[in-house]
Design an enzyme around this catalytic site. Structure first.
Site, PDB file in Angstrom:
ATOM      1  N   ASP A 104      15.475  -6.433 -17.067  1.00  0.00           N
ATOM      2  CA  ASP A 104      15.565  -5.251 -17.916  1.00  0.00           C
ATOM      3  C   ASP A 104      16.957  -5.121 -18.537  1.00  0.00           C
ATOM      4  OD1 ASP A 104      17.313  -3.738 -16.173  1.00  0.00           O
ATOM      5  OD2 ASP A 104      15.592  -3.253 -14.931  1.00  0.00           O
ATOM      6  N   LEU A 105      17.090  -4.165 -19.438  1.00  0.00           N
ATOM      7  CA  LEU A 105      18.302  -4.013 -20.247  1.00  0.00           C
ATOM      8  C   LEU A 105      19.563  -3.950 -19.409  1.00  0.00           C
ATOM      9  CD1 LEU A 105      19.370  -3.427 -23.201  1.00  0.00           C
ATOM     10  CD2 LEU A 105      19.207  -1.009 -22.582  1.00  0.00           C
TER      11      LEU A 105
END
Length: 235
Positions: A104-105
């Site tokens: 994820d980011l």
């Protein structure tokens, strides 16, 4: 091995998976002379797949590389919100490669990218139970955190397999844990930590199956060695 046509078109460099859906909906793709439908699967070794009447060409050169993904990058080839993508970090590879799984980011670390769709499918299939190991810096009630995390068997009613958890170091309110999972459900480790009242300061993947991140700098990539590729294909 049969795979979804969207994945095959993307792996062949025709277009992105999202654009492949448009191709299929527009009737531009055929399999063995029949118009293909969205969600259909095919075997590129057995079936004749055509786009606008032209046979789909498989990548002539298979490429396998490891990226140390920094925080702030999304694990996609393009992003509607204009955020930086891992494709920008691997633009100089010269061949279109695709992420195997996601980080994820706000997560970082080892990310495998390749144009080998068959290997990607094997690595992601739950039956192979590919282990992924993370180093996670947490804060909050860290006493006994490793044991609590290893005891979790479900997340909001969603069953999960037990994680292997080891404490690398621990202070009064902070700790670094090594967590190994193989399911990779959406934001699984962050959700596990939240379940134990822990906040996550840093989450970094350091190992996937037989690959280790080592000292590869953030934002940099390298080709896998022949030995690493053989070990991955030995699944």
């Amino acid at each position: 091995m049969e795979e979804r046509l969207q994945k095959l078109l993307s792996a062949a460099g025709v277009c992105s998976r999202r654009a492949a859906e448009d191709y299929l909906n527009a009737g531009r793709v055929t399999v063995n002379g029949e118009t293909a439908r969205l969600g259909q699967k095919a075997d590129p070794d057995r079936d004749e797949i055509c786009v606008d009447g032209a046979p789909l060409r498989r990548p002539e050169q298979m490429v396998y590389l490891m990226l140390n993904k920094p925080r702030g990058y999304v694990t996609t080839l393009s992003d509607e919100q204009g955020r930086p993508t891992v494709a920008e970090l691997t633009a100089n590879v010269g061949v279109r490669v695709y992420p195997v799984g996601r980080l994820d980011l706000d997560s970082e670390g080892l990310l495998l990218l390749t144009n080998d769709g068959a290997l990607t499918a094997r690595l992601l299939h739950p039956s192979h139970e590919v282990n992924k190991t993370y180093h996670v810096q947490v804060y909050g009630p860290v006493a006994g955190a490793a044991e609590k995390l290893a005891a979790i068997r479900d997340l909001r009613g969603e069953p999960i397999r037990p994680a292997r958890v080891k404490c690398l170091w621990q202070g009064e309110r902070t700790a670094e844990l090594e967590i190994t999972i193989h399911e990779g459900k959406n934001r699984q480790i962050r959700r596990m930590c939240a379940r134990c009242g822990l906040g996550v300061k840093r989450l970094r993947r350091v190992r996937e199956h037989t690959l280790t991140l080592g000292d590869l700098p953030p934002g940099k990539w390298r080709y896998l060695t022949e030995e690493e590729i053989a070990e991955l294909k030995g699944l």
